[in-house]
Design a protein around this motif. Sequence first.
Motif, PDB file in Angstrom:
ATOM      1  N   VAL A  20      -4.127  -2.420 -40.107  1.00  0.00           N
ATOM      2  CA  VAL A  20      -5.077  -2.348 -39.000  1.00  0.00           C
ATOM      3  C   VAL A  20      -4.347  -2.332 -37.662  1.00  0.00           C
ATOM      4  O   VAL A  20      -4.823  -1.762 -36.696  1.00  0.00           O
ATOM      5  CB  VAL A  20      -6.055  -3.554 -39.065  1.00  0.00           C
ATOM      6  CG1 VAL A  20      -6.928  -3.626 -37.838  1.00  0.00           C
ATOM      7  CG2 VAL A  20      -6.882  -3.481 -40.327  1.00  0.00           C
ATOM      8  N   GLU A  21      -3.168  -2.927 -37.594  1.00  0.00           N
ATOM      9  CA  GLU A  21      -2.433  -3.054 -36.332  1.00  0.00           C
ATOM     10  C   GLU A  21      -1.023  -2.510 -36.486  1.00  0.00           C
ATOM     11  O   GLU A  21      -0.332  -2.818 -37.451  1.00  0.00           O
ATOM     12  CB  GLU A  21      -2.380  -4.526 -35.934  1.00  0.00           C
ATOM     13  CG  GLU A  21      -1.706  -4.800 -34.628  1.00  0.00           C
ATOM     14  CD  GLU A  21      -1.764  -6.277 -34.252  1.00  0.00           C
ATOM     15  OE1 GLU A  21      -0.700  -6.831 -33.985  1.00  0.00           O
ATOM     16  OE2 GLU A  21      -2.865  -6.854 -34.253  1.00  0.00           O
ATOM     17  N   ASN A  23       2.510  -2.162 -34.145  1.00  0.00           N
ATOM     18  CA  ASN A  23       3.173  -2.624 -32.925  1.00  0.00           C
ATOM     19  C   ASN A  23       4.346  -1.723 -32.595  1.00  0.00           C
ATOM     20  O   ASN A  23       5.153  -1.418 -33.468  1.00  0.00           O
ATOM     21  CB  ASN A  23       3.668  -4.057 -33.106  1.00  0.00           C
ATOM     22  CG  ASN A  23       2.527  -5.011 -33.328  1.00  0.00           C
ATOM     23  OD1 ASN A  23       1.791  -5.294 -32.398  1.00  0.00           O
ATOM     24  ND2 ASN A  23       2.365  -5.483 -34.548  1.00  0.00           N
ATOM     25  N   CYS A  30       9.200  -4.949 -34.399  1.00  0.00           N
ATOM     26  CA  CYS A  30       8.046  -4.059 -34.237  1.00  0.00           C
ATOM     27  C   CYS A  30       7.959  -3.102 -35.428  1.00  0.00           C
ATOM     28  O   CYS A  30       8.959  -2.824 -36.091  1.00  0.00           O
ATOM     29  CB  CYS A  30       8.171  -3.251 -32.946  1.00  0.00           C
ATOM     30  SG  CYS A  30       7.922  -4.238 -31.461  1.00  0.00           S
ATOM     31  N   ASP A  31       6.758  -2.582 -35.679  1.00  0.00           N
ATOM     32  CA  ASP A  31       6.573  -1.590 -36.746  1.00  0.00           C
ATOM     33  C   ASP A  31       7.279  -0.286 -36.405  1.00  0.00           C
ATOM     34  O   ASP A  31       7.830   0.384 -37.269  1.00  0.00           O
ATOM     35  CB  ASP A  31       5.078  -1.317 -36.962  1.00  0.00           C
ATOM     36  CG  ASP A  31       4.332  -2.565 -37.379  1.00  0.00           C
ATOM     37  OD1 ASP A  31       4.738  -3.189 -38.375  1.00  0.00           O
ATOM     38  OD2 ASP A  31       3.350  -2.924 -36.695  1.00  0.00           O
ATOM     39  N   HIS A  43       8.027  -5.707 -26.689  1.00  0.00           N
ATOM     40  CA  HIS A  43       6.712  -5.585 -27.337  1.00  0.00           C
ATOM     41  C   HIS A  43       5.841  -4.834 -26.350  1.00  0.00           C
ATOM     42  O   HIS A  43       5.270  -5.414 -25.436  1.00  0.00           O
ATOM     43  CB  HIS A  43       6.136  -6.967 -27.672  1.00  0.00           C
ATOM     44  CG  HIS A  43       6.958  -7.677 -28.698  1.00  0.00           C
ATOM     45  ND1 HIS A  43       6.688  -7.584 -30.040  1.00  0.00           N
ATOM     46  CD2 HIS A  43       8.067  -8.434 -28.590  1.00  0.00           C
ATOM     47  CE1 HIS A  43       7.592  -8.277 -30.709  1.00  0.00           C
ATOM     48  NE2 HIS A  43       8.449  -8.798 -29.850  1.00  0.00           N
ATOM     49  N   LYS A  46       0.164  -2.114 -28.668  1.00  0.00           N
ATOM     50  CA  LYS A  46      -0.425  -2.238 -30.014  1.00  0.00           C
ATOM     51  C   LYS A  46      -1.432  -1.114 -30.190  1.00  0.00           C
ATOM     52  O   LYS A  46      -2.173  -0.783 -29.271  1.00  0.00           O
ATOM     53  CB  LYS A  46      -1.177  -3.554 -30.168  1.00  0.00           C
ATOM     54  CG  LYS A  46      -0.321  -4.757 -30.248  1.00  0.00           C
ATOM     55  CD  LYS A  46      -1.168  -5.999 -30.456  1.00  0.00           C
ATOM     56  CE  LYS A  46      -0.273  -7.225 -30.475  1.00  0.00           C
ATOM     57  NZ  LYS A  46      -1.046  -8.428 -30.748  1.00  0.00           N
ATOM     58  N   LEU A  48      -4.582  -0.451 -32.604  1.00  0.00           N
ATOM     59  CA  LEU A  48      -5.478  -1.129 -33.539  1.00  0.00           C
ATOM     60  C   LEU A  48      -6.447  -0.112 -34.119  1.00  0.00           C
ATOM     61  O   LEU A  48      -7.122   0.613 -33.377  1.00  0.00           O
ATOM     62  CB  LEU A  48      -6.256  -2.235 -32.819  1.00  0.00           C
ATOM     63  CG  LEU A  48      -5.369  -3.252 -32.094  1.00  0.00           C
ATOM     64  CD1 LEU A  48      -6.179  -4.046 -31.094  1.00  0.00           C
ATOM     65  CD2 LEU A  48      -4.712  -4.158 -33.096  1.00  0.00           C
ATOM     66  N   ARG A  49      -6.503  -0.064 -35.436  1.00  0.00           N
ATOM     67  CA  ARG A  49      -7.407   0.865 -36.114  1.00  0.00           C
ATOM     68  C   ARG A  49      -8.787   0.234 -36.219  1.00  0.00           C
ATOM     69  O   ARG A  49      -8.934  -0.906 -36.652  1.00  0.00           O
ATOM     70  CB  ARG A  49      -6.885   1.186 -37.506  1.00  0.00           C
ATOM     71  CG  ARG A  49      -7.681   2.260 -38.194  1.00  0.00           C
ATOM     72  CD  ARG A  49      -7.308   2.416 -39.647  1.00  0.00           C
ATOM     73  NE  ARG A  49      -5.900   2.265 -39.909  1.00  0.00           N
ATOM     74  CZ  ARG A  49      -5.168   3.163 -40.554  1.00  0.00           C
ATOM     75  NH1 ARG A  49      -5.704   4.275 -40.972  1.00  0.00           N
ATOM     76  NH2 ARG A  49      -3.898   2.931 -40.788  1.00  0.00           N
ATOM     77  N   GLN A  50      -9.801   0.992 -35.805  1.00  0.00           N
ATOM     78  CA  GLN A  50     -11.183   0.546 -35.950  1.00  0.00           C
ATOM     79  C   GLN A  50     -11.783   1.202 -37.186  1.00  0.00           C
ATOM     80  O   GLN A  50     -11.191   2.112 -37.766  1.00  0.00           O
ATOM     81  CB  GLN A  50     -12.008   0.947 -34.725  1.00  0.00           C
ATOM     82  CG  GLN A  50     -11.608   0.228 -33.463  1.00  0.00           C
ATOM     83  CD  GLN A  50     -12.509   0.612 -32.322  1.00  0.00           C
ATOM     84  OE1 GLN A  50     -12.668   1.783 -32.006  1.00  0.00           O
ATOM     85  NE2 GLN A  50     -13.107  -0.387 -31.703  1.00  0.00           N
ATOM     86  N   LEU A  55      -9.574   4.228 -32.686  1.00  0.00           N
ATOM     87  CA  LEU A  55      -8.358   3.490 -32.367  1.00  0.00           C
ATOM     88  C   LEU A  55      -8.528   2.782 -31.036  1.00  0.00           C
ATOM     89  O   LEU A  55      -9.237   3.251 -30.155  1.00  0.00           O
ATOM     90  CB  LEU A  55      -7.157   4.437 -32.234  1.00  0.00           C
ATOM     91  CG  LEU A  55      -6.752   5.237 -33.454  1.00  0.00           C
ATOM     92  CD1 LEU A  55      -5.677   6.240 -33.081  1.00  0.00           C
ATOM     93  CD2 LEU A  55      -6.251   4.314 -34.541  1.00  0.00           C
ATOM     94  N   PRO A  82      -6.897  -2.740 -22.817  1.00  0.00           N
ATOM     95  CA  PRO A  82      -7.206  -2.003 -24.041  1.00  0.00           C
ATOM     96  C   PRO A  82      -8.200  -0.863 -23.791  1.00  0.00           C
ATOM     97  O   PRO A  82      -9.134  -1.005 -23.014  1.00  0.00           O
ATOM     98  CB  PRO A  82      -7.816  -3.062 -24.958  1.00  0.00           C
ATOM     99  CG  PRO A  82      -7.218  -4.350 -24.483  1.00  0.00           C
ATOM    100  CD  PRO A  82      -7.112  -4.189 -22.988  1.00  0.00           C
TER     101      PRO A  82
END
Length: 84
Positions: A20-21, A23, A30-31, A43, A46, A48-50, A55, A82
């Motif tokens: 879902v997240e 980074n 971090c991803d 950092h 982010k 974030l998948r809805q 997104l 955001p």
Amino acid sequence: LYLQLTPAFGGTRFGPFEGVEVNLGSSPDCDIVIPEDFGVAPHHVKVLRQEGMGLIIAPVERTAAVYVWKGGTHRPQQISTPVA
């Protein structure tokens, strides 16, 4: 979900990501790790998948310059909060 850098930044494609997240930043935890010399904070942002295909893009650090292209616009818009 995947991220692809513009050709000016090498065109590298990251992903797909199932979580879902995601980074992004220059920190090794971090991803997606992007070199600090690209102007990326440890950092930075982010994603974030809805539910469905939505997104949210959220800057992590106040000083992080984050830009998004929305709905066929020709110029990116800088965000500081955001954005869906």
